[in-house]
Design an enzyme around this catalytic site. Sequence first.
Site, PDB file in Angstrom:
ATOM      1  N   ASP A  15      -3.251   0.266   9.935  1.00 43.48           N
ATOM      2  CA  ASP A  15      -4.149   1.387  10.229  1.00 43.48           C
ATOM      3  C   ASP A  15      -5.588   1.103   9.825  1.00 43.48           C
ATOM      4  O   ASP A  15      -6.519   1.313  10.607  1.00 43.48           O
ATOM      5  CB  ASP A  15      -3.646   2.654   9.536  1.00 43.48           C
ATOM      6  CG  ASP A  15      -2.274   3.083  10.052  1.00 43.48           C
ATOM      7  OD1 ASP A  15      -1.937   2.718  11.184  1.00 43.48           O
ATOM      8  OD2 ASP A  15      -1.557   3.761   9.312  1.00 43.48           O
ATOM      9  N   ARG A  96      -2.994   8.800  -4.930  1.00 47.00           N
ATOM     10  CA  ARG A  96      -4.054   9.306  -4.075  1.00 47.00           C
ATOM     11  C   ARG A  96      -5.241   9.917  -4.832  1.00 47.00           C
ATOM     12  O   ARG A  96      -6.398   9.679  -4.452  1.00 47.00           O
ATOM     13  CB  ARG A  96      -3.492  10.311  -3.057  1.00 47.00           C
ATOM     14  CG  ARG A  96      -2.510   9.688  -2.074  1.00 47.00           C
ATOM     15  CD  ARG A  96      -3.067   8.410  -1.468  1.00 47.00           C
ATOM     16  NE  ARG A  96      -2.173   7.783  -0.502  1.00 47.00           N
ATOM     17  CZ  ARG A  96      -1.730   6.542  -0.595  1.00 47.00           C
ATOM     18  NH1 ARG A  96      -2.074   5.796  -1.634  1.00 47.00           N
ATOM     19  NH2 ARG A  96      -0.958   6.027   0.343  1.00 47.00           N
ATOM     20  N   ASP A 125      -1.041  12.415   3.068  1.00 49.44           N
ATOM     21  CA  ASP A 125      -2.110  11.706   2.367  1.00 49.44           C
ATOM     22  C   ASP A 125      -3.504  12.137   2.803  1.00 49.44           C
ATOM     23  O   ASP A 125      -4.446  12.100   2.012  1.00 49.44           O
ATOM     24  CB  ASP A 125      -1.953  10.195   2.538  1.00 49.44           C
ATOM     25  CG  ASP A 125      -0.839   9.653   1.667  1.00 49.44           C
ATOM     26  OD1 ASP A 125      -0.454  10.339   0.704  1.00 49.44           O
ATOM     27  OD2 ASP A 125      -0.357   8.539   1.941  1.00 49.44           O
ATOM     28  N   SER A 178       6.205   1.708   8.352  1.00 51.86           N
ATOM     29  CA  SER A 178       4.983   2.037   7.614  1.00 51.86           C
ATOM     30  C   SER A 178       5.332   2.032   6.139  1.00 51.86           C
ATOM     31  O   SER A 178       6.203   2.784   5.692  1.00 51.86           O
ATOM     32  CB  SER A 178       4.473   3.419   8.041  1.00 51.86           C
ATOM     33  OG  SER A 178       3.371   3.792   7.244  1.00 51.86           O
TER      34      SER A 178
END
Length: 416
Positions: A15, A96, A125, A178
């Site tokens: 990504d 995060r 996220d 992923s």
Amino acid sequence: MGKEKVVLAYSGGLDTSIIIPWLKENYNNLDIIACCVNVGQEDDMEFVKNKALSSGASKVYIENVVNEFVEEYVYKGIKANAAYEGKYLLGTAYARPLISKKLVEVAHKEGAKYIAHGCTGKGNDQVRIETGIAAIDPTIEIIAPWRIWDIKSREEAIDYAQAKNIDLNGITKEKIYSRDQNLLHISHEGGMLENPANEPDFEELLLMTNTVEKAPDLAEYVEIEFEKGIPVKLNNKKLNGENMLRALNKIGGTHGIGILDLLENRLVGMKSRGIYETPGGTILLEAHKYLESFVLEKEESHFKDLVGQKYADLVYNGMWFSGFKNALDAFIDSTQEKVSGKVKLKLYKGTIKFAGMTSENALYNESVSSFCTGELYDQKDASGFIHLYSLPYKIQAFNKMSKKHKSSEVIYSFKE
């Protein structure tokens, strides 16, 4: 006037790799600064840096915050016994807010107006990172390509990367999982996992952990020492957070500990399926829970269970920087003043068994809890306690009896 700057949260994965050329195509006057926050992912950081530069970034920051990640984020969750929906140990969610903090720091250092990220428009996220950024500096503007561009799938993202000659580092349309990795866990999503009817191919999937079938036939014992809820020693060896988790990941991974196949409720309103490997974190959490059962008062322990559930929800939902979470931290830290001692665990083929513990703060007293009569507990005292404890239930029963016999007068008898 110079170019406006954007700080891109960069991992070198599919990504974020395609975002650099996409930003160049769609934002002509942006200077792209890649920021890779190392929270323990096993990536070659020199390769990641060179890949970002070759893709069009003007500068790359590699922020090594592994020990901070463990000691200031993961350990807070261990103290809370936090597990989202009772199972998920929040590996991605803990990383995060720290990533958000580092992105803002780099943006301030570079005078960047924008921060960009590679989170999809369906995931948790995007909320966690953008909420974290907003809590630190609400003036920074966000660019979220997955919510803007025409790319609709990881297959199309692969096609775009190949058209731009970007090294996919082994990612193919056949191996399209992923993954998110840090020192606490690896998550796996996508591909055949998207159909809940499919059994995971753990042989192909797992990266940190042995399958149960491949785990050793011989059990292994570990002893973890805690000080005020923080793990400080492993088998009598003092270790900082990073080295503690690395060592337990290796041990737990060997014995197939901490593999979770979870269908969870996402923050954004859908269900998703993920496979999580959290070997070391699972061991730490179980050891901590055993020790708390030894030293916390009954009501304190029961209420802390509720706090832990709420804490997990807050972290999962991206509310790390909220006042509510800070208040829960204060309560949790007050309970941890007593959570010091040693816990021994037996690891065997994916299981964790209790093998003993000691603490100077133990509320368990053998002379009280034993079936033998001790000086601190006279068994005759139980009669009066039971009489008072059962009093409301006796009254309820007498009331039912009087109604059944249509008596106008209730006669209470409390003889032993």
